[in-house]
Design a protein around this motif. Structure first.
Motif, mmCIF file in Angstrom:
data_model
loop_
_atom_site.group_PDB
_atom_site.id
_atom_site.type_symbol
_atom_site.label_atom_id
_atom_site.label_comp_id
_atom_site.label_asym_id
_atom_site.label_seq_id
_atom_site.Cartn_x
_atom_site.Cartn_y
_atom_site.Cartn_z
ATOM 1 N N ASN A 299 -12.594 -2.742 -9.537
ATOM 2 C CA ASN A 299 -12.816 -4.170 -9.783
ATOM 3 C C ASN A 299 -11.730 -4.748 -10.683
ATOM 4 O O ASN A 299 -11.438 -5.943 -10.623
ATOM 5 C CB ASN A 299 -14.190 -4.402 -10.403
ATOM 6 C CG ASN A 299 -15.310 -4.197 -9.407
ATOM 7 O OD1 ASN A 299 -15.113 -4.346 -8.200
ATOM 8 N ND2 ASN A 299 -16.491 -3.852 -9.892
ATOM 9 N N ARG B 44 -9.087 -5.599 -8.250
ATOM 10 C CA ARG B 44 -9.570 -6.685 -7.390
ATOM 11 C C ARG B 44 -9.516 -8.030 -8.098
ATOM 12 O O ARG B 44 -9.273 -9.064 -7.477
ATOM 13 C CB ARG B 44 -11.000 -6.386 -6.936
ATOM 14 C CG ARG B 44 -11.122 -5.159 -6.033
ATOM 15 C CD ARG B 44 -12.571 -4.864 -5.675
ATOM 16 N NE ARG B 44 -12.693 -3.655 -4.866
ATOM 17 C CZ ARG B 44 -13.414 -2.600 -5.204
ATOM 18 N NH1 ARG B 44 -14.107 -2.583 -6.360
ATOM 19 N NH2 ARG B 44 -13.468 -1.546 -4.412
ATOM 20 N N GLY C 233 0.788 -1.224 0.000
ATOM 21 C CA GLY C 233 0.000 0.000 0.000
ATOM 22 C C GLY C 233 0.818 1.271 0.000
ATOM 23 O O GLY C 233 0.319 2.337 0.372
ATOM 24 N N GLU D 291 -5.958 1.134 1.780
ATOM 25 C CA GLU D 291 -5.889 -0.010 2.697
ATOM 26 C C GLU D 291 -6.469 -1.269 2.056
ATOM 27 O O GLU D 291 -5.940 -2.378 2.253
ATOM 28 C CB GLU D 291 -6.620 0.327 3.996
ATOM 29 C CG GLU D 291 -5.908 1.397 4.819
ATOM 30 C CD GLU D 291 -6.697 1.807 6.055
ATOM 31 O OE1 GLU D 291 -7.918 1.528 6.098
ATOM 32 O OE2 GLU D 291 -6.091 2.398 6.970
ATOM 33 N N GLU D 292 -7.542 -1.103 1.277
ATOM 34 C CA GLU D 292 -8.113 -2.270 0.606
ATOM 35 C C GLU D 292 -7.132 -2.858 -0.396
ATOM 36 O O GLU D 292 -6.935 -4.086 -0.440
ATOM 37 C CB GLU D 292 -9.414 -1.895 -0.119
ATOM 38 C CG GLU D 292 -10.033 -3.088 -0.843
ATOM 39 C CD GLU D 292 -11.148 -2.736 -1.813
ATOM 40 O OE1 GLU D 292 -11.648 -3.658 -2.485
ATOM 41 O OE2 GLU D 292 -11.502 -1.548 -1.910
ATOM 42 N N MET D 293 -6.503 -2.011 -1.210
ATOM 43 C CA MET D 293 -5.558 -2.507 -2.198
ATOM 44 C C MET D 293 -4.363 -3.182 -1.513
ATOM 45 O O MET D 293 -3.860 -4.211 -1.986
ATOM 46 C CB MET D 293 -5.077 -1.369 -3.103
ATOM 47 C CG MET D 293 -6.160 -0.758 -3.998
ATOM 48 S SD MET D 293 -6.889 -1.933 -5.180
ATOM 49 C CE MET D 293 -8.505 -2.210 -4.416
ATOM 50 N N ALA E 15 -4.433 -4.708 1.430
ATOM 51 C CA ALA E 15 -4.907 -5.981 1.970
ATOM 52 C C ALA E 15 -5.033 -7.041 0.892
ATOM 53 O O ALA E 15 -4.818 -8.238 1.143
ATOM 54 C CB ALA E 15 -6.251 -5.774 2.682
ATOM 55 N N LEU E 16 -5.356 -6.609 -0.322
ATOM 56 C CA LEU E 16 -5.482 -7.548 -1.427
ATOM 57 C C LEU E 16 -4.125 -8.048 -1.916
ATOM 58 O O LEU E 16 -4.045 -9.097 -2.570
ATOM 59 C CB LEU E 16 -6.225 -6.888 -2.593
ATOM 60 C CG LEU E 16 -7.724 -6.657 -2.409
ATOM 61 C CD1 LEU E 16 -8.287 -5.834 -3.559
ATOM 62 C CD2 LEU E 16 -8.468 -7.982 -2.290
ATOM 63 N N ALA F 53 -9.221 4.518 2.727
ATOM 64 C CA ALA F 53 -9.877 3.209 2.773
ATOM 65 C C ALA F 53 -9.542 2.392 1.531
ATOM 66 O O ALA F 53 -9.313 1.170 1.613
ATOM 67 C CB ALA F 53 -11.383 3.371 2.911
ATOM 68 N N GLN F 54 -9.491 3.043 0.373
ATOM 69 C CA GLN F 54 -9.150 2.329 -0.866
ATOM 70 C C GLN F 54 -7.684 1.906 -0.864
ATOM 71 O O GLN F 54 -7.350 0.811 -1.340
ATOM 72 C CB GLN F 54 -9.464 3.208 -2.077
ATOM 73 C CG GLN F 54 -10.956 3.423 -2.302
ATOM 74 C CD GLN F 54 -11.240 4.470 -3.363
ATOM 75 O OE1 GLN F 54 -10.469 5.406 -3.553
ATOM 76 N NE2 GLN F 54 -12.357 4.317 -4.051
ATOM 77 N N VAL G 159 -7.944 5.374 -7.301
ATOM 78 C CA VAL G 159 -7.741 5.333 -5.853
ATOM 79 C C VAL G 159 -7.658 6.769 -5.343
ATOM 80 O O VAL G 159 -6.836 7.552 -5.818
ATOM 81 C CB VAL G 159 -6.457 4.567 -5.489
ATOM 82 C CG1 VAL G 159 -6.218 4.598 -3.984
ATOM 83 C CG2 VAL G 159 -6.534 3.128 -5.986
#
Length: 256
Positions: free
Chosen positions: A195, A198, A46, A223-225, A227-228, A220-221, A216
Motif C-alpha cells: 500500500n 500504491r 516492472g 505486474e501490478e507495480m 501497471a501502476l 502478479a505483484q 514484492v
C-alpha cells in the motif's frame, strides 16, 4: 533503526577520513559503468532489480555461504535489469568487494548501504557501481542530501533516493532527485505493505524513474507495480531464500 545503522558506519567513515587526510584518495573507477537508468528503462515498466543480501536485521542470516559470483551469473541469466549489492557488513553480511566480484556479467550495480558522508560516495565512485543508494531521512536537510546527489553524478553514478514517507519525498525533490525508491517497510515494526507503493506512485512526475522496494515476491505483484507506473521493483529476500533463485527470477521477470 537508522540511527543504529548510522552508528555502525562511524568506524568506516573515520577510516576513510584518515586515509583522505594522509593523501590516500581513491581514484575514480575507469573501466566504464553500464547505465543504471538505461538498463531499467529498457526492461521497464516492472524491470526487476535482483538483490544480493546474505543477511538482514529482520530475517537474520538469509542464506549461508552465498557466493556473489554465482548470484551475479544467475541474475544476469534470468532477466534481471540490474543487481542491488548490499555492502554493509554488520547487519547485512555484505562487503564493498562484492561490487568488484559481481561486475563480470555486465549488469549495472546499485551499491546499497548507509551512505551519508561525501567520502563514502568517493569510495563508491572508485568501484564498478553504476548507482548508489541515498536514504532521504538520513540527512538533516535537503541541502545535505543535494550535496551527495550532485557529488554522485559527477563520476557517473546514478543517485537512487529512498523514501518512507511524504516528508522524505519532499526532501528528495528539493535535493533534485530523479530516481525515487519507495521502501514498503515500516522501520518501527519491520513489516511491509505494498500500500505504501500504491499510494506514493500517484505523485510520480514526468522524467522520474520510480522503484518499489521490499515486499514484492510474485509475478502478479511485479505486474501490478508495473501497471501502476513503477519502472522497476527491487527484490531480495525471496530470491536469496529460494531453493532455485534462477527459476524464481525467471518467473518474476516473465521468462517462465
Amino acid at each position: 533503526m537508522l540511527d543504529k545503522f548510522r552508528q555502525a558506519k562511524q568506524k568506516e567513515i573515520e577510516s576513510l577520513r584518515k586515509d583522505f587526510m594522509e593523501g590516500r584518495v581513491p581514484a575514480v573507477y575507469q573501466n566504464g559503468r553500464p547505465s543504471f537508468t538505461e538498463a531499467i528503462r529498457a526492461k521497464g515498466p516492472g524491470a526487476v532489480i535482483a538483490e544480493f543480501k546474505p543477511s538482514s536485521p529482520s530475517q537474520g542470516v538469509i542464506r549461508e555461504h552465498a557466493n556473489p559470483l554465482d548470484f551475479a551469473d544467475i541474475y544476469a541469466a534470468n532477466g534481471a535489469a540490474a543487481i542491488s549489492v548490499l555492502t554493509e557488513h554488520v547487519y547485512f553480511g555484505g562487503h564493498p568487494d562484492y561490487l568488484f566480484m559481481m561486475k563480470g556479467p555486465g549488469l549495472p550495480l546499485l551499491r546499497k548501504d548507509f551512505i551519508f558522508d561525501p567520502l563514502q560516495v568517493a569510495m563508491t565512485a572508485s568501484s564498478p557501481a553504476s548507482a548508489v543508494l541515498l536514504i532521504a531521512r538520513m540527512f538533516a536537510s535537503a541541502a545535505e542530501l543535494k550535496q551527495l546527489v550532485d557529488l554522485a553524478r559527477m563520476p557517473g553514478l546514478a543517485p537512487v533516493v529512498e523514501i518512507f514517507d511524504q516528508a522524505d519525498l519532499d526532501t528528495a525533490r528539493q535535493a533534485g532527485a530523479d530516481i525515487i525508491q519507495v521502501n514498503n517497510r515500516d522501520l518501527d515494526t519491520l513489516t511491509t505493505t505494498l500500500n505504501q507503493s500504491r499510494s506514493f506512485i500517484r505523485q510520480k512526475r514526468d522524467g522520474e524513474l520510480w522503484i518499489s522496494a521490499s515486499g514484492v515476491s510474485t509475478r502478479a505483484q511485479v505486474e501490478e507495480m508495473a501497471a501502476l507506473g513503477f519502472d522497476a521493483v527491487l527484490i531480495g529476500t525471496s530470491l536469496m531464500r529460494a531453493d532455485d533463485p534462477g527459476r524464481l527470477l525467471a518467473e518474476l521477470t516473465g521468462r517462465l
